[in-house]
Design a protein around this motif. Structure first.
Motif, PDB file in Angstrom:
ATOM      1  N   TRP A  37       0.856  -1.178   0.000  1.00 56.07           N
ATOM      2  CA  TRP A  37       0.000   0.000   0.000  1.00 56.07           C
ATOM      3  C   TRP A  37       0.894   1.230   0.000  1.00 56.07           C
ATOM      4  O   TRP A  37       1.782   1.351   0.843  1.00 56.07           O
ATOM      5  N   PRO A  38       0.719   2.169  -0.921  1.00 55.70           N
ATOM      6  CA  PRO A  38       1.671   3.273  -1.097  1.00 55.70           C
ATOM      7  C   PRO A  38       1.856   4.182   0.114  1.00 55.70           C
ATOM      8  O   PRO A  38       2.892   4.819   0.244  1.00 55.70           O
ATOM      9  N   HIS A  39       0.885   4.224   1.010  1.00 52.60           N
ATOM     10  CA  HIS A  39       1.016   5.103   2.178  1.00 52.60           C
ATOM     11  C   HIS A  39       1.174   4.311   3.472  1.00 52.60           C
ATOM     12  O   HIS A  39       0.840   4.799   4.547  1.00 52.60           O
ATOM     13  N   ASP A  40       1.701   3.079   3.348  1.00 49.33           N
ATOM     14  CA  ASP A  40       1.961   2.270   4.537  1.00 49.33           C
ATOM     15  C   ASP A  40       3.284   2.701   5.154  1.00 49.33           C
ATOM     16  O   ASP A  40       3.982   3.582   4.638  1.00 49.33           O
ATOM     17  N   LEU A  41       3.651   2.065   6.249  1.00 45.19           N
ATOM     18  CA  LEU A  41       4.869   2.436   6.967  1.00 45.19           C
ATOM     19  C   LEU A  41       6.133   2.105   6.188  1.00 45.19           C
ATOM     20  O   LEU A  41       7.152   2.774   6.318  1.00 45.19           O
ATOM     21  N   THR A  42       6.088   1.046   5.399  1.00 44.37           N
ATOM     22  CA  THR A  42       7.256   0.638   4.618  1.00 44.37           C
ATOM     23  C   THR A  42       6.791  -0.084   3.360  1.00 44.37           C
ATOM     24  O   THR A  42       5.690  -0.620   3.318  1.00 44.37           O
ATOM     25  N   LEU A  43       7.623  -0.074   2.357  1.00 50.53           N
ATOM     26  CA  LEU A  43       7.341  -0.787   1.114  1.00 50.53           C
ATOM     27  C   LEU A  43       8.499  -1.731   0.831  1.00 50.53           C
ATOM     28  O   LEU A  43       9.665  -1.324   0.895  1.00 50.53           O
ATOM     29  N   ALA A  44       8.186  -2.974   0.525  1.00 50.78           N
ATOM     30  CA  ALA A  44       9.218  -3.961   0.215  1.00 50.78           C
ATOM     31  C   ALA A  44       9.180  -4.277  -1.278  1.00 50.78           C
ATOM     32  O   ALA A  44       8.136  -4.665  -1.797  1.00 50.78           O
ATOM     33  N   PRO A  45      10.295  -4.130  -1.950  1.00 50.91           N
ATOM     34  CA  PRO A  45      10.327  -4.522  -3.362  1.00 50.91           C
ATOM     35  C   PRO A  45      10.022  -6.011  -3.507  1.00 50.91           C
ATOM     36  O   PRO A  45      10.323  -6.809  -2.618  1.00 50.91           O
ATOM     37  N   LEU A  52      12.711 -13.911   0.841  1.00 56.77           N
ATOM     38  CA  LEU A  52      12.361 -14.416   2.169  1.00 56.77           C
ATOM     39  C   LEU A  52      11.114 -15.300   2.189  1.00 56.77           C
ATOM     40  O   LEU A  52      10.949 -16.100   3.107  1.00 56.77           O
ATOM     41  N   TYR A  53      10.234 -15.159   1.196  1.00 58.28           N
ATOM     42  CA  TYR A  53       8.933 -15.840   1.214  1.00 58.28           C
ATOM     43  C   TYR A  53       8.645 -16.509  -0.120  1.00 58.28           C
ATOM     44  O   TYR A  53       9.143 -16.100  -1.158  1.00 58.28           O
ATOM     45  N   ASN A  54       7.771 -17.510  -0.073  1.00 58.41           N
ATOM     46  CA  ASN A  54       7.268 -18.190  -1.258  1.00 58.41           C
ATOM     47  C   ASN A  54       6.107 -17.346  -1.809  1.00 58.41           C
ATOM     48  O   ASN A  54       4.940 -17.647  -1.597  1.00 58.41           O
ATOM     49  N   VAL A  55       6.423 -16.279  -2.502  1.00 59.54           N
ATOM     50  CA  VAL A  55       5.426 -15.297  -2.955  1.00 59.54           C
ATOM     51  C   VAL A  55       4.620 -15.863  -4.115  1.00 59.54           C
ATOM     52  O   VAL A  55       5.161 -16.193  -5.157  1.00 59.54           O
ATOM     53  N   ARG A  56       3.317 -15.965  -3.901  1.00 60.13           N
ATOM     54  CA  ARG A  56       2.395 -16.419  -4.943  1.00 60.13           C
ATOM     55  C   ARG A  56       1.596 -15.267  -5.522  1.00 60.13           C
ATOM     56  O   ARG A  56       1.046 -15.365  -6.602  1.00 60.13           O
ATOM     57  N   SER A  57       1.522 -14.172  -4.772  1.00 54.02           N
ATOM     58  CA  SER A  57       0.802 -12.982  -5.219  1.00 54.02           C
ATOM     59  C   SER A  57       1.502 -11.760  -4.622  1.00 54.02           C
ATOM     60  O   SER A  57       1.834 -11.751  -3.441  1.00 54.02           O
ATOM     61  N   TYR A  58       1.756 -10.773  -5.473  1.00 61.15           N
ATOM     62  CA  TYR A  58       2.388  -9.528  -5.027  1.00 61.15           C
ATOM     63  C   TYR A  58       1.638  -8.402  -5.709  1.00 61.15           C
ATOM     64  O   TYR A  58       1.687  -8.265  -6.932  1.00 61.15           O
ATOM     65  N   THR A  59       0.918  -7.618  -4.937  1.00 54.28           N
ATOM     66  CA  THR A  59       0.084  -6.559  -5.502  1.00 54.28           C
ATOM     67  C   THR A  59       0.522  -5.204  -4.960  1.00 54.28           C
ATOM     68  O   THR A  59       0.663  -5.028  -3.749  1.00 54.28           O
ATOM     69  N   VAL A  60       0.738  -4.256  -5.870  1.00 56.96           N
ATOM     70  CA  VAL A  60       1.011  -2.867  -5.500  1.00 56.96           C
ATOM     71  C   VAL A  60      -0.266  -2.088  -5.797  1.00 56.96           C
ATOM     72  O   VAL A  60      -0.736  -2.074  -6.929  1.00 56.96           O
ATOM     73  N   PHE A  61      -0.808  -1.474  -4.781  1.00 60.04           N
ATOM     74  CA  PHE A  61      -2.083  -0.781  -4.915  1.00 60.04           C
ATOM     75  C   PHE A  61      -1.885   0.691  -5.251  1.00 60.04           C
ATOM     76  O   PHE A  61      -0.875   1.287  -4.888  1.00 60.04           O
ATOM     77  N   PRO A  62      -2.860   1.308  -5.932  1.00 60.09           N
ATOM     78  CA  PRO A  62      -2.736   2.710  -6.323  1.00 60.09           C
ATOM     79  C   PRO A  62      -2.963   3.689  -5.168  1.00 60.09           C
ATOM     80  O   PRO A  62      -2.544   4.842  -5.236  1.00 60.09           O
ATOM     81  N   ARG A  63      -3.611   3.224  -4.097  1.00 64.51           N
ATOM     82  CA  ARG A  63      -3.863   4.090  -2.953  1.00 64.51           C
ATOM     83  C   ARG A  63      -4.072   3.215  -1.714  1.00 64.51           C
ATOM     84  O   ARG A  63      -4.239   2.019  -1.816  1.00 64.51           O
ATOM     85  N   GLY A  64      -4.054   3.848  -0.566  1.00 62.40           N
ATOM     86  CA  GLY A  64      -4.250   3.127   0.685  1.00 62.40           C
ATOM     87  C   GLY A  64      -3.001   3.179   1.542  1.00 62.40           C
ATOM     88  O   GLY A  64      -1.923   3.568   1.083  1.00 62.40           O
ATOM     89  N   GLY A  65      -3.161   2.789   2.797  1.00 63.52           N
ATOM     90  CA  GLY A  65      -2.045   2.863   3.724  1.00 63.52           C
ATOM     91  C   GLY A  65      -2.056   1.742   4.736  1.00 63.52           C
ATOM     92  O   GLY A  65      -2.379   0.604   4.408  1.00 63.52           O
ATOM     93  N   HIS A  66      -1.740   2.054   5.966  1.00 60.82           N
ATOM     94  CA  HIS A  66      -1.535   1.062   7.015  1.00 60.82           C
ATOM     95  C   HIS A  66      -2.819   0.322   7.416  1.00 60.82           C
ATOM     96  O   HIS A  66      -2.756  -0.774   7.952  1.00 60.82           O
ATOM     97  N   PHE A  67      -3.975   0.899   7.145  1.00 60.97           N
ATOM     98  CA  PHE A  67      -5.255   0.274   7.483  1.00 60.97           C
ATOM     99  C   PHE A  67      -6.091   0.097   6.213  1.00 60.97           C
ATOM    100  O   PHE A  67      -7.139   0.718   6.060  1.00 60.97           O
TER     101      PHE A  67
END
Length: 88
Positions: A37-45, A52-67
């Motif tokens: 979420w672009p306005h969260d505390l941190t963003l991980a590429p 670190l994880y078996n990523v099956r889905s990775y979504t970058v959202f256009p808006r939103g934050g920590h909640f």
């Protein structure tokens, strides 16, 4: 107020003091969905998450934050549905 600040920050306290540090070869094999979420505390590429994880889905959202369920419920729910249907 609800007097619940202690329980809400307990996770962060415990994680900082009780969790063993990550090692270079640590990896979570459980299928994992990542939501950025672009306005969260941190963003991980994605590359970092996949290290670190078996990523099956990775979504970058256009808006939103920590909640996100509160801030952008439609995006959050749509992503959960997508992930749930992919697991079937």
């Amino acid at each position: 107020m609800t007097n619940t600040i202690g329980s809400s920050v307990r996770y962060y306290y415990d994680a900082a003091r009780l969790r063993p540090p990550l090692r270079a070869d640590d990896f979570v094999h459980v299928p994992t969905a990542v939501a950025m979420w672009p306005h969260d505390l941190t963003l991980a590429p994605r590359e970092r998450a996949e290290r670190l994880y078996n990523v099956r889905s990775y979504t970058v959202f256009p808006r939103g934050g920590h909640f996100p369920a509160w801030e952008t419920p439609e995006l959050y729910a749509d992503d959960l549905r997508k992930i749930a249907l992919a697991a079937i």
